[in-house]
Design an enzyme around this catalytic site. Sequence first.
Site, mmCIF file in Angstrom:
data_model
loop_
_atom_site.group_PDB
_atom_site.id
_atom_site.type_symbol
_atom_site.label_atom_id
_atom_site.label_comp_id
_atom_site.label_asym_id
_atom_site.label_seq_id
_atom_site.Cartn_x
_atom_site.Cartn_y
_atom_site.Cartn_z
ATOM 1 N N HIS A 198 0.827 -1.216 0.000
ATOM 2 C CA HIS A 198 0.000 0.000 0.000
ATOM 3 C C HIS A 198 0.854 1.256 0.000
ATOM 4 O O HIS A 198 0.537 2.246 -0.654
ATOM 5 C CB HIS A 198 -0.910 0.016 1.229
ATOM 6 C CG HIS A 198 -2.158 -0.765 1.021
ATOM 7 N ND1 HIS A 198 -2.894 -1.291 2.047
ATOM 8 C CD2 HIS A 198 -2.800 -1.126 -0.102
ATOM 9 C CE1 HIS A 198 -3.923 -1.936 1.562
ATOM 10 N NE2 HIS A 198 -3.894 -1.855 0.255
ATOM 11 N N GLU A 440 -6.082 -12.386 -24.700
ATOM 12 C CA GLU A 440 -4.815 -12.679 -24.022
ATOM 13 C C GLU A 440 -4.489 -14.171 -24.022
ATOM 14 O O GLU A 440 -3.555 -14.614 -23.382
ATOM 15 C CB GLU A 440 -4.799 -12.099 -22.603
ATOM 16 C CG GLU A 440 -6.041 -12.326 -21.787
ATOM 17 C CD GLU A 440 -6.038 -11.568 -20.446
ATOM 18 O OE1 GLU A 440 -5.051 -10.937 -20.089
ATOM 19 O OE2 GLU A 440 -7.070 -11.648 -19.764
ATOM 20 N N ASP A 464 -0.352 -11.209 -20.553
ATOM 21 C CA ASP A 464 -0.707 -12.626 -20.589
ATOM 22 C C ASP A 464 -0.540 -13.217 -21.977
ATOM 23 O O ASP A 464 -0.109 -14.356 -22.119
ATOM 24 C CB ASP A 464 -2.153 -12.833 -20.115
ATOM 25 C CG ASP A 464 -2.213 -12.912 -18.591
ATOM 26 O OD1 ASP A 464 -1.357 -13.595 -18.007
ATOM 27 O OD2 ASP A 464 -3.105 -12.273 -18.004
ATOM 28 N N CYS A 511 -4.239 -3.023 -23.674
ATOM 29 C CA CYS A 511 -4.064 -2.502 -22.317
ATOM 30 C C CYS A 511 -2.933 -3.194 -21.572
ATOM 31 O O CYS A 511 -2.731 -2.955 -20.390
ATOM 32 C CB CYS A 511 -5.366 -2.588 -21.524
ATOM 33 S SG CYS A 511 -5.932 -4.278 -21.305
#
Length: 587
Positions: A198, A440, A464, A511
Amino acid sequence: MVSAKIENKVWHGIGVSSGIAIGQVKITDRSRVAVVETSVEKSEIPFELERLKKAMAKAKAELSSLKENIAAKRGEEHLHHIDTHLMLLDDTMLVGETSAIIEKEGINAEGALKRTLHKLKEFFSGIEDEYLRERSADVETVVERVLRNMVGKKQEPISTIDGKVIVAAHDLSPADILQIDKSRVIGFITDMGGKTSHSSILARALEIPAVVGLERITGGIEDGATVIIDGATGAVICNPDQETFREYLKRKQHYEYVERELLKLTDLPAVTLDGHTVSLKGNVEFIEEVPSIKKHGAEGIGLYRTEMLFFNRASLPGEEEQFNAYVAVVKEMAPSTVTIRTLDVGGDKIHTDLNLGDEMNPALGVRAIRLSLRQQEAFKTQLRAILRASALGKVRIFFPMISGVGEVRAAKAVVEEVKAELRAAAVPFDEQIEIGAMIEIPSAVIIADLLAREVDFFSVGTNDLIQYALAVDRTNEHLSSLYEPLHPAVLRSLKMVVDAAHAAGIDACMCGEMAGEPEYLPILLGLGFDELSMNAVSIPRVKNILRRCTRKEAEEVTAHALTFPTAQEVESYLQSVIAARFSDSFD
Ligand code: PEP
Ligand code: MG
């Protein structure tokens, strides 16, 4: 051991937030509380249980007041990071397990808490998924806070740091990062941490250069030493000699100049010299990343990875929680499009209600759309939340890991079912919402013409696609030389996808990480991609090359690139094109 006198001592960590910072280091004590486990008399057990309760309550009060302070200073935007820690303090496992150890083993509260932490860390370390594994750090931060309260050890708040410094700490919590005042803290380095912790996510969102995972740097540098940190490469140089200092100063100035110059492109259209437009969008996982992609000129979001909402918790997020998260992003991006990807996790990647147990081969297992189609209630909940969000801005949905037409039809049938339910309940949503498929998996490439009839757009997930097309695990560092985006098989696949999309009259988007590599832009443009979605800092870099190309020359480059038999030859050809045409570009 302190290496203050050694010049140019280089440390290598994980660069998690780009930018170069040069300054004096301020070591902040975030060291572990030393805990001594002692036996206690039976009669003292209630006292120990009370100590645990009080220390937990105090930690909660501290975090809540911190939350208020941060909200007053920075607004509500990043507060859910603190909420995660507050939630952990409420976790029955933490209190229940620790109380049980105190009672059963007859030991003091801090000893018992340390044992619980040990157990939880073991549990997390067995998890394959990097993001989930790193959640162990959240538990540790919370437990440390409680332990400090038990033994009365104070911690210097980041907000009181004076001067212009680079903070070095064993670890920094999200609350620490949120207290950073950028005019005083110009970067940070930590022993602990990974790319998806985080704190690292927040560093990127707030654009603070940072290097983490340096293991023992806080024990190896002296307070006040001069350090250089390179948030892109992960290098940290302690006590640089004059030459190194000058070199990095130059690099820093160059980086800042490039950033400044490239940011001037933010409001300019992503259009080639011969008037061809490509939509450049941003990839996000959290609302925190939205301001940065907007600042870098994203025309929308081409990939909103929703899985982060599902991690780090014992039960699935409900419809309202998901709706609120999606709407926040949609509103922040309005009137631009937000492309929301349905859950992309797999059996071993998530320890929640969705857990399907161990698989021999998780990358080829029950992941993504396969999981959603098996867990239809959870899938419907997510679709309802997305569809409801579509009433409040422009939203597209797409499905990950599509391998065939049957899956697209099955997923669309669930969308239709949810739409019918919403209609019946008079809940508004966008009736015309576009549905896409991620490409993908090689089978999806081979039948791209058939898939194109079923959806409104394609989005190629090259991360991928490369892994599956070349049978190279994308996370295996020993195979990284075989992971070749420019492999002729990959380039031919991309061509097949774009051609099939255009023959069917739908958009071809990308993407995966490949979209954000400026050097690949001529090929992606030449192949005819309509949309490229990428991380924030890549957007102006890609736009810069795009605005200096013609579509026609890109097509020529692509035609030539497709003739090479190896990725290395494509690469050197592309480099020669870039050197000849764009050598004065900013990188
Ligand atoms: C991809 O595979 O290229 C992609 C964009 O998805 P992810 O990296 O989340 O698998
Ligand atoms: Mg993928």
